[in-house]
Design a protein around this motif. Structure first.
Motif, PDB file in Angstrom:
ATOM      1  N   ARG A 119      52.149  42.765  51.219  1.00 32.69           N
ATOM      2  CA  ARG A 119      52.397  41.694  51.343  1.00 32.69           C
ATOM      3  C   ARG A 119      51.171  40.857  51.093  1.00 32.69           C
ATOM      4  NH1 ARG A 119      55.786  42.545  55.947  1.00 32.69           N
ATOM      5  NH2 ARG A 119      54.197  42.344  57.259  1.00 32.69           N
ATOM      6  N   ARG A 120      50.052  41.630  51.292  1.00 33.92           N
ATOM      7  CA  ARG A 120      48.677  40.973  50.653  1.00 33.92           C
ATOM      8  C   ARG A 120      48.788  40.415  49.487  1.00 33.92           C
ATOM      9  NH1 ARG A 120      45.185  42.518  54.755  1.00 33.92           N
ATOM     10  NH2 ARG A 120      45.522  44.384  55.832  1.00 33.92           N
ATOM     11  N   PHE A 121      49.537  40.839  48.515  1.00 37.84           N
ATOM     12  CA  PHE A 121      49.517  40.587  46.998  1.00 37.84           C
ATOM     13  C   PHE A 121      50.346  39.332  46.636  1.00 37.84           C
ATOM     14  CE2 PHE A 121      48.556  45.050  46.834  1.00 37.84           C
ATOM     15  CZ  PHE A 121      47.328  45.116  46.029  1.00 37.84           C
ATOM     16  N   GLY A 122      51.001  38.847  47.793  1.00 40.34           N
ATOM     17  CA  GLY A 122      51.928  37.578  47.754  1.00 40.34           C
ATOM     18  C   GLY A 122      53.040  37.612  46.796  1.00 40.34           C
ATOM     19  N   TRP A 123      53.435  36.498  46.075  1.00 42.24           N
ATOM     20  CA  TRP A 123      54.386  36.525  44.931  1.00 42.24           C
ATOM     21  C   TRP A 123      53.520  36.851  43.899  1.00 42.24           C
ATOM     22  CZ3 TRP A 123      59.245  37.176  46.534  1.00 42.24           C
ATOM     23  CH2 TRP A 123      59.497  37.013  47.751  1.00 42.24           C
ATOM     24  N   HIS A 212      38.922  44.766  51.164  1.00 40.58           N
ATOM     25  CA  HIS A 212      38.355  43.846  52.430  1.00 40.58           C
ATOM     26  C   HIS A 212      36.851  43.611  51.915  1.00 40.58           C
ATOM     27  CE1 HIS A 212      41.923  43.827  54.408  1.00 40.58           C
ATOM     28  NE2 HIS A 212      41.974  44.957  54.374  1.00 40.58           N
ATOM     29  N   GLN A 213      36.402  43.722  50.507  1.00 40.16           N
ATOM     30  CA  GLN A 213      34.882  43.759  50.207  1.00 40.16           C
ATOM     31  C   GLN A 213      34.280  42.214  50.682  1.00 40.16           C
ATOM     32  OE1 GLN A 213      36.937  44.829  48.029  1.00 40.16           O
ATOM     33  NE2 GLN A 213      36.304  46.764  47.273  1.00 40.16           N
ATOM     34  N   PRO A 240      41.555  41.232  39.459  1.00 37.05           N
ATOM     35  CA  PRO A 240      40.981  40.013  39.209  1.00 37.05           C
ATOM     36  C   PRO A 240      41.219  38.765  40.205  1.00 37.05           C
ATOM     37  CG  PRO A 240      42.121  40.653  37.117  1.00 37.05           C
ATOM     38  CD  PRO A 240      42.433  41.633  38.427  1.00 37.05           C
ATOM     39  N   PRO A 241      42.278  38.625  40.979  1.00 35.04           N
ATOM     40  CA  PRO A 241      42.246  37.783  41.929  1.00 35.04           C
ATOM     41  C   PRO A 241      41.425  38.119  43.133  1.00 35.04           C
ATOM     42  CG  PRO A 241      44.568  38.062  41.249  1.00 35.04           C
ATOM     43  CD  PRO A 241      43.615  39.104  40.608  1.00 35.04           C
ATOM     44  N   ALA A 242      41.312  39.433  43.498  1.00 33.67           N
ATOM     45  CA  ALA A 242      40.445  39.800  44.628  1.00 33.67           C
ATOM     46  C   ALA A 242      38.838  39.562  44.145  1.00 33.67           C
ATOM     47  CB  ALA A 242      40.557  41.267  44.956  1.00 33.67           C
ATOM     48  N   LEU A 243      38.537  39.699  42.905  1.00 35.33           N
ATOM     49  CA  LEU A 243      37.166  39.539  42.634  1.00 35.33           C
ATOM     50  C   LEU A 243      36.884  38.140  42.507  1.00 35.33           C
ATOM     51  CD1 LEU A 243      34.585  40.913  41.266  1.00 35.33           C
ATOM     52  CD2 LEU A 243      35.540  40.813  38.990  1.00 35.33           C
ATOM     53  N   LYS A 247      33.695  36.718  44.368  1.00 37.92           N
ATOM     54  CA  LYS A 247      32.416  36.003  44.123  1.00 37.92           C
ATOM     55  C   LYS A 247      32.484  34.417  44.709  1.00 37.92           C
ATOM     56  CE  LYS A 247      32.780  37.852  39.254  1.00 37.92           C
ATOM     57  NZ  LYS A 247      32.805  37.553  37.869  1.00 37.92           N
ATOM     58  N   LYS A 248      33.219  33.841  45.022  1.00 36.76           N
ATOM     59  CA  LYS A 248      33.417  32.730  45.834  1.00 36.76           C
ATOM     60  C   LYS A 248      32.685  32.882  47.117  1.00 36.76           C
ATOM     61  CE  LYS A 248      37.247  30.431  43.968  1.00 36.76           C
ATOM     62  NZ  LYS A 248      38.646  29.777  44.195  1.00 36.76           N
ATOM     63  N   THR A 249      33.143  34.011  47.618  1.00 39.00           N
ATOM     64  CA  THR A 249      32.431  34.535  49.136  1.00 39.00           C
ATOM     65  C   THR A 249      30.729  34.625  48.995  1.00 39.00           C
ATOM     66  OG1 THR A 249      34.369  35.442  49.925  1.00 39.00           O
ATOM     67  CG2 THR A 249      32.405  36.015  51.143  1.00 39.00           C
ATOM     68  N   LEU A 250      30.599  35.409  47.962  1.00 37.72           N
ATOM     69  CA  LEU A 250      29.161  35.594  47.948  1.00 37.72           C
ATOM     70  C   LEU A 250      28.313  34.381  47.416  1.00 37.72           C
ATOM     71  CD1 LEU A 250      29.320  38.862  45.737  1.00 37.72           C
ATOM     72  CD2 LEU A 250      28.936  38.715  48.132  1.00 37.72           C
ATOM     73  N   GLU A 251      28.726  33.325  46.846  1.00 43.71           N
ATOM     74  CA  GLU A 251      28.117  32.197  46.217  1.00 43.71           C
ATOM     75  C   GLU A 251      28.005  31.351  47.663  1.00 43.71           C
ATOM     76  OE1 GLU A 251      30.639  30.103  43.378  1.00 43.71           O
ATOM     77  OE2 GLU A 251      30.064  31.863  41.715  1.00 43.71           O
ATOM     78  N   ALA A 252      29.272  31.254  48.286  1.00 46.30           N
ATOM     79  CA  ALA A 252      29.126  30.698  49.678  1.00 46.30           C
ATOM     80  C   ALA A 252      27.884  31.177  50.497  1.00 46.30           C
ATOM     81  CB  ALA A 252      30.325  30.250  50.282  1.00 46.30           C
TER      82      ALA A 252
END
Length: 392
Positions: A119-123, A212-213, A240-243, A247-252
């Motif tokens: 379910r983590r992958f959604g639709w 969970h990186q 790609p969606p996880a990356l 990247k957004k987490t690392l930037e924040a």
């Protein structure tokens, strides 16, 4: 006897490593096999070492796309196995739609059998793919004469999902290549490190939603805010969606390139160098069949912090510290405990190195061929025989 192996869907990654190492370590004559025939694509067969008993049966269709490969398996494999006078057919990919019997399948992908993880992958197309694998592999396992599982956890999960099976089952874990083995390092007090010379934490795995990186990055940020001189190295390809999320987490958190370095995909032969330059190993996956990467970190003699989900406690035992992979605070707490004590790191580094010695390709190959011979001969298993194929 003659063994046939369906490598139609074995093209890269852990599945190809398993097949290559299994055959490289094999002594099939010890279990009565005079010949092993492997049907596969040209790139797959090129990875298999030549052996006097090995027949590499290249199939042009298996160099094409998934639909052509599936059609080949459905229409041609059973006929080819009969023409080769096979006594048993091994299906490492876990999906089989042919009519040849007896057949032994291997369960190597647990994602299709854990709804919570799926379910983590959604639709998404990934969800659809996993649902199709659940159907095809479930059907294969129910119709198999023998099934090889890699861990007790995987066996229980899959059999519960498919409603049981009449097949003989064995638990035969993969091995670890000797190139990953490294003596445990001398552990230093944290006072010996600085932000300019941090303690190096390594996490090797595909960047994915169940790895969970991004949670690990948040834990690293917490510890660096406390003044702990640590740096996280991430190695592996990416979904790609996880990356994008990472990247957004690392930037924040302002970690990219400093507190966290993403190295991207690394060739298999280059991985040992990354382990050799690390101080601590971390593994935060919440879904695995047999975590080969965890075994590699153990073999490298690295004090280890691991997810407490799935088969990780079965594999690591009491040789590591555990955390909830979805809780950054808990990840930080486990790392904090590990980093605070050189004595604990020394103890655990030796413990993981010793525990990793249980996993060898020679043992994996010997147990696999013994199991295949028993299925080919139609032998049943008593309770004592079953224990031979199980690992604590």
């Amino acid at each position: 006897m003659i063994l046939g192996i369906d490598a139609s869907n074995i093209r890269a990654g852990g599945g190809l490593t398993h097949l290559a190492e299994l055959l490289a370590a094999a002594r099939p004559e010890s279990d009565g096999f005079s010949r092993v025939v492997v049907w596969g694509g040209s790139a797959t067969l090129a990875r298999l070492a030549d052996q006097p008993w090995l027949v590499k049966a290249a199939q042009p269709e298996l160099d094409l796309g998934l639909l052509r490969r599936s059609w080949w398996q459905y229409r041609r494999l059973s006929r080819l196995a009969r023409q080769a006078a096979c006594d048993v057919l091994l299906v490492p990919g876990g999906s089989y739609a042919g009519t040849f019997r007896p057949v032994v399948s291997i369960s190597q992908n647990l994602l299709p059998f854990e709804w919570r993880e799926m379910r983590r992958f959604g639709w998404s197309w990934m969800t659809l793919k996993l649902m199709l694998l659940r159907l095809t592999q479930g059907r294969t396992f129910r119709g198999s004469d023998g099934i090889i599982f890699l861990t007790q956890y995987a066996r229980e999960t899959v059999l519960k999902s498919i409603g049981g099976t009449g097949a003989l089952t064995a638990i035969i874990p993969h091995g670890i290549a000797p190139r990953f083995s490294h003596p445990p390092r001398v552990q230093q007090d944290m006072a010996q490190y600085a932000m300019e010379n941090p303690i190096r934490i390594l996490y090797v795995s595909i960047v994915d939603v169940y790895k969970h990186q991004n949670k690990v990055a948040r834990a690293v940020a917490m510890l660096r805010d406390e003044g702990l001189p640590i740096r996280l190295g991430l190695v592996g390809p990416a979904y790609p969606p996880a990356l994008t999320r990472l990247k957004k987490t690392l930037e924040a958190l302002r970690l990219d390139g400093d507190g966290v370095i993403y190295h991207g995909a690394v060739a298999y032969q280059d991985l040992p160098a990354h382990y050799a330059h690390a101080d601590v190993f971390l593994y935060a996956s919440s879904c695995e069949n047999l975590p080969i990467i965890l075994l590699e970190g153990m073999s490298a003699g690295l004090p280890t912090a691991s997810s407490n989900r799935g088969p990780m406690p079965e594999v690591l035992g009491d040789a590591g510290v555990y955390f909830d992979p979805e809780n950054p605070e808990d990840i930080a707490s486990a790392l904090r405990k590990l980093l605070a004590s050189p004595a604990l790191r020394t103890q655990l580094a030796q413990a993981v190195a010793d525990r990793a010695k249980r996993y060898s390709w020679r043992q994996c190959s010997a147990e696999t061929f013994s199991f295949l011979a028993r299925v080919a001969q139609g032998q049943s298993f008593g309770s004592a025989e079953r224990k031979f194929f199980q690992h604590d």
